[in-house]
Every structure is written in structure tokens, then in C-alpha cells.
Design an enzyme around this catalytic site. Structure first.
Site, PDB file in Angstrom:
ATOM      1  N   GLU A  77       0.811  -1.379  -0.048  1.00 25.78           N
ATOM      2  CA  GLU A  77       0.031  -0.030  -0.035  1.00 25.78           C
ATOM      3  C   GLU A  77       0.822   1.228  -0.029  1.00 25.78           C
ATOM      4  OE1 GLU A  77      -3.852   1.731   2.608  1.00 25.78           O
ATOM      5  OE2 GLU A  77      -1.960   1.460   3.398  1.00 25.78           O
ATOM      6  N   TRP A  81      -8.308  -2.056   0.005  1.00 27.14           N
ATOM      7  CA  TRP A  81      -8.956  -0.984  -0.753  1.00 27.14           C
ATOM      8  C   TRP A  81     -10.306  -1.688  -1.602  1.00 27.14           C
ATOM      9  CZ3 TRP A  81      -9.006   4.315   0.164  1.00 27.14           C
ATOM     10  CH2 TRP A  81      -7.938   4.819   0.576  1.00 27.14           C
ATOM     11  N   TYR A 121      -4.612   9.701  -1.913  1.00 30.84           N
ATOM     12  CA  TYR A 121      -3.141   9.848  -1.400  1.00 30.84           C
ATOM     13  C   TYR A 121      -2.115  10.142  -2.355  1.00 30.84           C
ATOM     14  CZ  TYR A 121      -5.317   8.357   3.231  1.00 30.84           C
ATOM     15  OH  TYR A 121      -6.068   8.441   4.222  1.00 30.84           O
ATOM     16  N   ARG A 125      -7.256  12.568  11.171  1.00 31.46           N
ATOM     17  CA  ARG A 125      -8.808  12.948  11.604  1.00 31.46           C
ATOM     18  C   ARG A 125      -9.419  11.951  12.163  1.00 31.46           C
ATOM     19  NH1 ARG A 125     -12.681  11.385   8.257  1.00 31.46           N
ATOM     20  NH2 ARG A 125     -12.080  10.657   6.118  1.00 31.46           N
TER      21      ARG A 125
END
Length: 377
Positions: free
Chosen positions: A62, A84, A144, A269
Site C-alpha cells: 500500500e 481498498w 493519497y 482525523r
């Protein structure tokens, strides 16, 4: 002593004892606390938890996918990384539903109906075997990798056609994106005391195009100069040192002994503490090791700032099991990098652009058995 597992176990215990119950996007429900920090000295070992077996190859794959600037699960699936898959399949089903409602084309609707009957396993098999299908349905949007390597830019071949004039396609001006990883490496080499050594994935203009907005949304690195004694200790690990008095700075420089240490702090977050956080810790630890090798620095401290730090309600039993396990010693990481004849030096590439999973060797990893838990998408 393995302090990392102990800190992680304490975090699990805190959430179990003090977390408040909250609803969430997935409908699973969580118990949650806001605001935690986890710190690890890289000299104590590579930060891969030992109180449950971790999928090492999956997390390496990843991270390399992020560093490639890739946003399509094809690379992941081809390398047996499936974390994913659920997000891609969920997007596929949602888009199918919208398109089937809006289209009035009978043949198109029949094709959509056929595709809608795919199970997730059949969907992933088509990603593996059908390149056109993978190109369309394996894409997760500007997540990302896109933000790290091509902020606000277009991938080659993806810039929009404005119109066709006399048979000639008129394109938007090609927008060259900012390669944040390249810029970070360059700044570390030229201005290592900068307070702007940062990479962000939280691109507000792209959030609505992402299958999933970034949970770990940015990181910052920090360097400091090593003392002569610290540099001599590094030298002593690679060769016997008869007398430290004989080595001057120029001698250590000639031997390419690092002059600085480097630390990394990431901000997150939303923290799936049982399944996601152990991956995040190890992944950013690996990123720190990769960057340190790229700029010839010594990995120092890894720090995670955690926002909504939660356990899904269907992970609590598993978390309680992990809390009572006794940690083993942390493993070590060895990174090798061998240029082959076919890999000519390219001024537009970094060494890390050539890495594959075979460049990373985990040494002396001992762990308790894996603890299975459902993933909420």
C-alpha cells in the site's frame, strides 16, 4: 523493552473505559475519544505491533502504491493487497445505481444490469483480468498518491478535451502538478532546518472526487544535527573503531556517515484504532525509514497525532483480547537497493521510485496470532 505495544494497549484500554458511543458513516457505531498522541523511538525497533500478527507485505504494498502516485486498485490487486477492495466495489455499485437511473438506453441498461449482479469477488477478478474494466472501475479518485505526487495536476493523458476544431482536439493547458515527495526530498537536502518540510493529502478542491477523503491527511518531518559522538556510534556499528580520537569530521564525511537524524509526525482525523492504526503506525514508520535512506539521515522519532480515535462496536471483544497479550521484542528493518543495468539513472526519479516489496526485509519478527475483525466501509 517493547514500549510501542504497551502504549497501543493502553490506548485500547482508554477507549474501552472512557470512550463515548457515537454513530458513524458506516452505520456500525463506535466508542470514541478525541485527541491522542502516540510516540515511538525508532532506535527501539521497527514499529510493527507484536501483540497480533500484522500483514507486512500488505502494508508495504500500500505504501509503495501511494509513493507511485497511483490511485487505481489494479496495482494493489495484482500484488495481493486487498484493503481498498471494499471502497472500490462500493463506488462501483453507487455509480451503477446512478447511471442505471439516468440512462434511457436499453442496451446500456442491459449491460449495467449484467454488471450489477457481480459479487465483490467477481468484481475483483475482473479488475485482475480486464484492463479496460480496471481502468474505469478500479479508480478511487485523487486520493493519497495523487496528492503526494501530483497535487492539483493532471495525470498524463487525463486532461480534458475542450472541443474539436476541424478534426483537431483542443485541450486545456496541461497543468503540471506539484510532486510533494520530490520537493520534500529536495528541501531536506538543501534546507534541512526548514519548518516547511510537509506533505498534505487534504486537498479541499478534490475531496468530493475522492472515494474516501484521507484519514491520515498530512505529515511533517524534522531534522537535527548529530553530535560527533552519535556519528562515531553509527560508524562503530559498521566497522571496528580502534580509537575515536583519530576521526575528524572530514573523515566521517568521507565515510558517508550521516550528519543528521530525522523524525516524522503524521496527523490523522479519523482513527480506526483496532484495524487501521497498527497499519498507520507501521506505514509511517516505513515511510520515515525510506525518506531517511533517500537523504542519508538516521530515523529518530515517529509521532502520530490522532483526532477521532475510535473502536468500532464490533471490534471491542477483539481489542480486549489484544490488551492482555504480552508483547514480544520489536523487529528490525533492512532496506536494500540494487540498481540493475536496465535502470539508468534518471534525474526526474528518486531512488524510492524504484522500490519493490523485495527491497524490504523484516528481521526477527515474532508475534501473537492474528485477530480477525470485520472492516467497515
Amino acid at each position: 523493552m517493547n514500549n510501542l505495544d504497551k502504549k497501543y494497549q493502553q490506548l485500547l484500554s482508554d477507549i474501552i473505559e472512557f470512550g463515548v458511543e457515537k454513530k458513524d458513516r458506516t452505520g456500525t457505531g463506535t466508542i470514541s475519544e478525541f485527541g491522542h498522541q502516540i510516540r515511538h523511538k525508532m532506535s527501539e525497533g521497527f514499529p510493527l505491533l507484536t501483540t497480533k500478527k500484522m500483514a507486512w507485505k500488505t502494508l508495504v504494498t500500500e505504501l509503495l502504491w501511494f509513493l507511485r502516485g497511483d490511485t487505481n486498485i489494479k496495482y494493489l490487486v495484482d500484488n495481493n493487497c486487498h484493503i481498498w477492495n471494499g471502497d472500490a466495489f462500493k463506488r462501483y455499485m453507487e455509480v451503477y445505481e446512478i447511471e442505471s437511473r439516468e440512462s434511457g438506453n436499453k442496451t446500456y441498461l442491459e449491460d449495467l444490469h449484467m454488471l450489477s449482479n457481480l459479487t465483490i469477488d467477481e468484481f475483483i477478478e475482473k479488475i485482475k483480468t480486464d484492463d479496460e474494466f480496471a481502468k474505469k472501475w478500479g479508480e478511487l479518485g485523487p486520493i493519497y498518491g495523487k496528492q503526494w505526487r501530483n497535487w492539483m495536476g493532471f495525470h498524463e493523458g487525463q486532461h480534458d478535451i475542450l472541443k474539436v476544431v476541424n478534426g483537431v482536439e483542443q485541450h486545456k493547458d496541461y497543468l503540471v502538478g506539484k510532486d510533494q515527495i520530490w520537493n520534500l526530498i529536495n528541501d531536506l537536502k538543501t534546507n534541512p532546518d526548514s519548518r516547511r518540510l510537509m506533505v498534505s493529502a487534504w486537498n479541499v478542491g478534490d475531496l468530493d472526487k475522492m472515494t474516501l477523503p484521507p484519514c491520515h491527511y498530512g505529515f511533517q518531518v524534522y531534522t537535527r544535527e548529530l553530535s560527533r559522538e552519535e556519528r562515531m556510534k553509527i560508524l562503530s556499528k559498521t566497522q571496528p573503531v580502534q580509537s575515536w580520537d583519530g576521526y575528524m569530521k572530514k573523515d566521517l564525511d568521507a565515510l558517508n556517515i550521516p550528519t543528521r537524524s530525522i523524525s516524522l509526525m503524521w496527523n490523522q482525523r479519523s482513527v480506526d484504532t483496532f484495524l487501521g492504526l497498527p497499519f498507520n503506525i507501521a506505514s509511517y514508520g516505513l515511510l520515515l525509514e525510506i525518506i531517511a535512506k533517500e537523504v542519508n539521515m538516521v530515523p529518530d522519532e515517529l509521532i502520530g497525532n490522532l483526532g477521532d480515535t475510535h473502536l468500532y462496536l464490533n471490534h471491542i471483544t477483539q481489542a480486549k483480547e489484544q490488551v492482555i497479550r504480552e508483547p514480544y521484542s520489536l523487529p528490525k528493518l533492512k532496506i536494500s537497493r540494487t540498481l540493475f543495468e536496465s535502470e539508468k539513472p534518471n534525474p526526474n526519479k528518486l531512488d524510492l521510485d524504484y522500490y519493490s516489496i523485495h527491497n524490504f526485509e523484516l528481521l526477527n519478527y515474532q508475534s501473537h496470532p492474528a485477530i480477525k475483525a470485520p472492516l467497515s466501509n
